[in-house]
Design an enzyme around this catalytic site. Structure first.
Site, short mmCIF file in Angstrom:
data_model
loop_
_atom_site.label_atom_id
_atom_site.label_comp_id
_atom_site.label_asym_id
_atom_site.label_seq_id
_atom_site.Cartn_x
_atom_site.Cartn_y
_atom_site.Cartn_z
N THR A 1 0.77 -1.40 0.02
CA THR A 1 -0.13 0.02 -0.09
C THR A 1 0.94 1.25 0.05
O THR A 1 1.95 1.19 0.37
CB THR A 1 -0.86 -0.01 1.23
OG1 THR A 1 -1.48 1.23 1.29
CG2 THR A 1 -0.13 -0.42 2.49
N ASP A 2 0.22 2.35 -0.54
CA ASP A 2 1.09 3.84 -0.44
C ASP A 2 0.91 4.28 0.94
O ASP A 2 1.88 4.95 1.43
CB ASP A 2 0.17 4.61 -1.36
CG ASP A 2 -1.13 5.17 -1.09
OD1 ASP A 2 -1.72 4.14 -0.19
OD2 ASP A 2 -1.50 5.98 -1.72
N GLU A 3 0.24 3.59 1.92
CA GLU A 3 0.17 4.01 3.36
C GLU A 3 1.43 3.82 4.13
O GLU A 3 1.71 4.56 4.89
CB GLU A 3 -1.03 3.40 4.12
CG GLU A 3 -2.41 3.77 3.36
CD GLU A 3 -3.58 3.38 4.28
OE1 GLU A 3 -3.39 3.25 5.57
OE2 GLU A 3 -4.57 2.85 3.74
N TYR B 1 -1.83 -0.79 10.83
CA TYR B 1 -2.10 -1.36 9.23
C TYR B 1 -0.90 -1.06 8.77
O TYR B 1 -0.27 -2.04 8.20
CB TYR B 1 -3.34 -1.13 9.02
CG TYR B 1 -3.07 -1.54 7.36
CD1 TYR B 1 -3.38 -2.65 6.84
CD2 TYR B 1 -3.33 -0.24 6.49
CE1 TYR B 1 -3.24 -2.85 5.51
CE2 TYR B 1 -3.37 -0.64 5.06
CZ TYR B 1 -3.28 -1.82 4.76
OH TYR B 1 -3.31 -2.18 3.34
N LYS C 1 2.34 -3.29 6.80
CA LYS C 1 2.60 -3.48 5.58
C LYS C 1 3.99 -3.15 5.51
O LYS C 1 4.67 -3.86 4.64
CB LYS C 1 1.63 -2.88 4.89
CG LYS C 1 0.28 -3.24 4.84
CD LYS C 1 -0.01 -4.66 4.28
CE LYS C 1 0.24 -4.88 2.69
NZ LYS C 1 -0.23 -6.28 2.31
N1 LIG Z 1 -8.21 -2.15 -0.59
C1 LIG Z 1 -7.27 -1.24 -0.80
O1 LIG Z 1 -7.52 0.00 -1.39
C2 LIG Z 1 -5.65 -1.46 -0.85
C3 LIG Z 1 -4.72 -0.36 -1.20
C4 LIG Z 1 -3.46 -0.71 -1.11
C5 LIG Z 1 -3.18 -2.12 -0.69
N2 LIG Z 1 -3.97 -3.08 -0.49
C6 LIG Z 1 -3.46 -4.36 -0.26
O2 LIG Z 1 -3.85 -5.29 -1.14
C7 LIG Z 1 -4.14 -6.55 -0.60
C8 LIG Z 1 -5.59 -7.06 -0.71
O3 LIG Z 1 -6.47 -6.23 -0.06
P1 LIG Z 1 -8.11 -6.21 -0.29
O4 LIG Z 1 -8.65 -4.82 -0.02
O5 LIG Z 1 -8.48 -6.84 -1.33
O6 LIG Z 1 -8.23 -6.92 1.40
P2 LIG Z 1 -9.47 -7.53 1.99
O7 LIG Z 1 -9.49 -7.39 3.37
O8 LIG Z 1 -10.94 -7.36 1.08
O9 LIG Z 1 -9.11 -9.08 1.75
C9 LIG Z 1 -7.91 -9.90 2.25
C10 LIG Z 1 -8.08 -11.32 2.04
O10 LIG Z 1 -7.34 -12.02 2.65
C11 LIG Z 1 -7.58 -13.13 3.41
N3 LIG Z 1 -6.85 -13.56 4.51
C12 LIG Z 1 -6.54 -12.65 5.78
N4 LIG Z 1 -5.90 -13.10 6.53
C13 LIG Z 1 -5.39 -14.38 5.97
C14 LIG Z 1 -4.52 -15.29 6.36
N5 LIG Z 1 -3.88 -15.49 7.64
N6 LIG Z 1 -4.36 -16.38 5.45
C15 LIG Z 1 -5.12 -16.51 4.31
N7 LIG Z 1 -5.75 -15.75 3.97
C16 LIG Z 1 -6.00 -14.48 4.64
C17 LIG Z 1 -9.11 -12.82 3.86
O11 LIG Z 1 -9.96 -13.83 4.12
C18 LIG Z 1 -9.62 -11.87 2.55
O12 LIG Z 1 -10.24 -12.81 1.55
C19 LIG Z 1 -3.55 -6.44 0.82
O13 LIG Z 1 -2.48 -6.82 0.82
C20 LIG Z 1 -3.83 -4.78 1.20
O14 LIG Z 1 -2.80 -4.60 2.40
C21 LIG Z 1 -5.29 -2.99 -0.50
#
Ligand SMILES: NC(=O)c1ccc[n+]([C@@H]2O[C@H](COP(=O)([O-])OP(=O)(O)OC[C@H]3O[C@@H](n4cnc5c(N)ncnc54)[C@H](O)[C@@H]3O)[C@@H](O)[C@H]2O)c1
Length: 356
Positions: free
Chosen positions: A134-136, A159, A163
């Site tokens: 993430t950019d965070e 969080y 990350k």
């Molecule tokens: N949503 C955003 O805006 C955003 C922005 C930047 C980065 N990200 C990154 O992208 C990735 C996906 O984000 P998202 O929004 O789809 O998240 P989300 O919370 O919607 O989904 C996360 C998934 O990971 C699974 N999970 C959690 N813990 C687990 C474990 N211990 N073992 C196996 N599976 C596990 C969950 O069941 C879920 O299906 C993350 O790494 C997040 O940090 C997201």
């Protein structure tokens, strides 16, 4: 046939990625997901029977099961998205964030390293491990400037700190052991199938349920919005054509203040699903106490991925946003089932307020 092992494939971005890979490539997809509150099998219900798709219900922290998954399915590529992802939940309790985001990532790195070292020749050269971040991790911007891949890390929330830790581990596995990793740091995603604790779906569903629309602080915080399908296309480009060891920032060129986002939702909802009790959904906007440690502004300089890999987002906020609102209107069963579970739109992340 190539096999892509996706972690967190039942989440918001992961499910969009799994769907995109099946639709636009000929790879076999193995999805490893623990199905936490954020993992939703209904997001992939229509592709469950696809012969190119395999689901493994497992925790990435479980080393033995990870080793078995690698040995059985022999991935050519790993795309690691599994994480605890909601800032407000990390403020209430950081333990799961540290466990999954840091410990889980280290387990995957170790498993991938053992597996990669046993590969030979072309298979070893072709193997890639993509870590989605993430950019965070870069902290907060003032009113000027953009995050580049060289911006120093300065995370504010539990969080983003978890990350940032995982990013450092991934880089260390490259520098120390030569594992061919890539890292992406992206801005806020939006689109279909996002868990309704996040700003955009929370606002859409609150409009439909005639509930207050909670805006943190003054609503002046700025985010750079990225449509989820643009993001997953970029992820595939990076893992297919990016240089191992390199980081790529991904952003949508869509900087908006939170209050502007909420106004846009209200106006679009007024058009697509007018309220029977309010002249405009804007009447439901309610300012609430700010999130502790709330970063003021995030904005991405995505020029590296544009110039080196030729990526640019297809959607503007207007086009992607209309698709998103329409999806929530057309797929009420998907979110009603979530609302019938543990999350009914309640405020999260209050533990840091008043140092409570
Ligand atoms: N949503 C955003 O805006 C955003 C922005 C930047 C980065 N990200 C990154 O992208 C990735 C996906 O984000 P998202 O929004 O789809 O998240 P989300 O919370 O919607 O989904 C996360 C998934 O990971 C699974 N999970 C959690 N813990 C687990 C474990 N211990 N073992 C196996 N599976 C596990 C969950 O069941 C879920 O299906 C993350 O790494 C997040 O940090 C997201």
């Amino acid at each position: 046939m190539k096999t892509v092992l996706v972690t967190g494939g039942s989440g918001f971005i992961g499910s969009a990625l799994v769907r995109w890979l099946l639709a636009h490539t000929d790879v076999h997809v193995v999805n490893i997901d623990k199905l936490t509150y954020a993992g939703n099998p209904e997001s992939l219900a229509d592709i469950e029977g696809d012969h190119r798709y395999t689901f493994i219900h497992a925790d990435i922290c479980d080393q033995k099961t990870m080793q078995q998954a690698f040995t059985t399915h022999k991935p050519t590529t790993v795309m690691h998205l599994a994480a605890e992802s909601h800032v407000d939940r990390s403020i209430d309790s950081a333990a799961e964030f540290i466990q999954t985001n840091i410990v889980g990532t280290s387990v995957l790195l170790d498993t991938a390293l053992d597996y990669w070292r046993d590969l030979d020749g072309a298979e070893r050269d072709a193997f890639r491990f993509l870590h989605v971040s993430t950019d965070e991790v870069y902290g907060s911007l003032g009113s000027e400037g953009l995050f580049t891949e060289e911006t120093p890390y300065d995370p504010s929330s539990p969080y983003s700190a978890s990350k940032a830790s995982s990013d450092h581990l991934v880089r260390a596995w490259h520098r120390t052991y030569g594992l061919p990793v890539l890292i992406t740091n992206c801005s806020n995603n939006y689109g279909p199938r996002q868990f309704p604790e996040k700003l955009i779906p929370l606002m859409i569903l609150s409009c439909l349920d005639d509930k207050p629309l909670p805006v943190y602080g003054t609503g002046e915080n700025i985010r750079d919005w990225l449509y989820v399908e643009d993001h997953v296309e970029a992820l595939w480009l990076v893992v297919s054509e990016g240089m191992p060891g390199r980081t790529y920032n991904i952003g949508g060129h869509n900087e908006l203040r939170n209050i502007e986002v909420v106004h846009m939702i209200c106006d679009l909802m007024d058009e697509l699903s007018p309220s029977s009790t309010h002249a405009s959904y804007r009447e439901l906007i309610t300012y609430v106490s700010d999130r502790p440690g709330h970063d003021l502004r995030y904005a991405i300089d995505a020029s590296r991925i544009a110039s080196e890999l030729g990526w640019k987002p297809r959607e503007t906020f207007e086009t992607g946003f209309r698709k998103t609102v329409q999806w929530y209107l057309d797929n009420r069963d998907w979110w009603r089932h979530i609302q019938q579970g543990t999350y009914q739109g309640q405020r999260l992340g209050l533990k840091g307020v008043n140092n409570g």
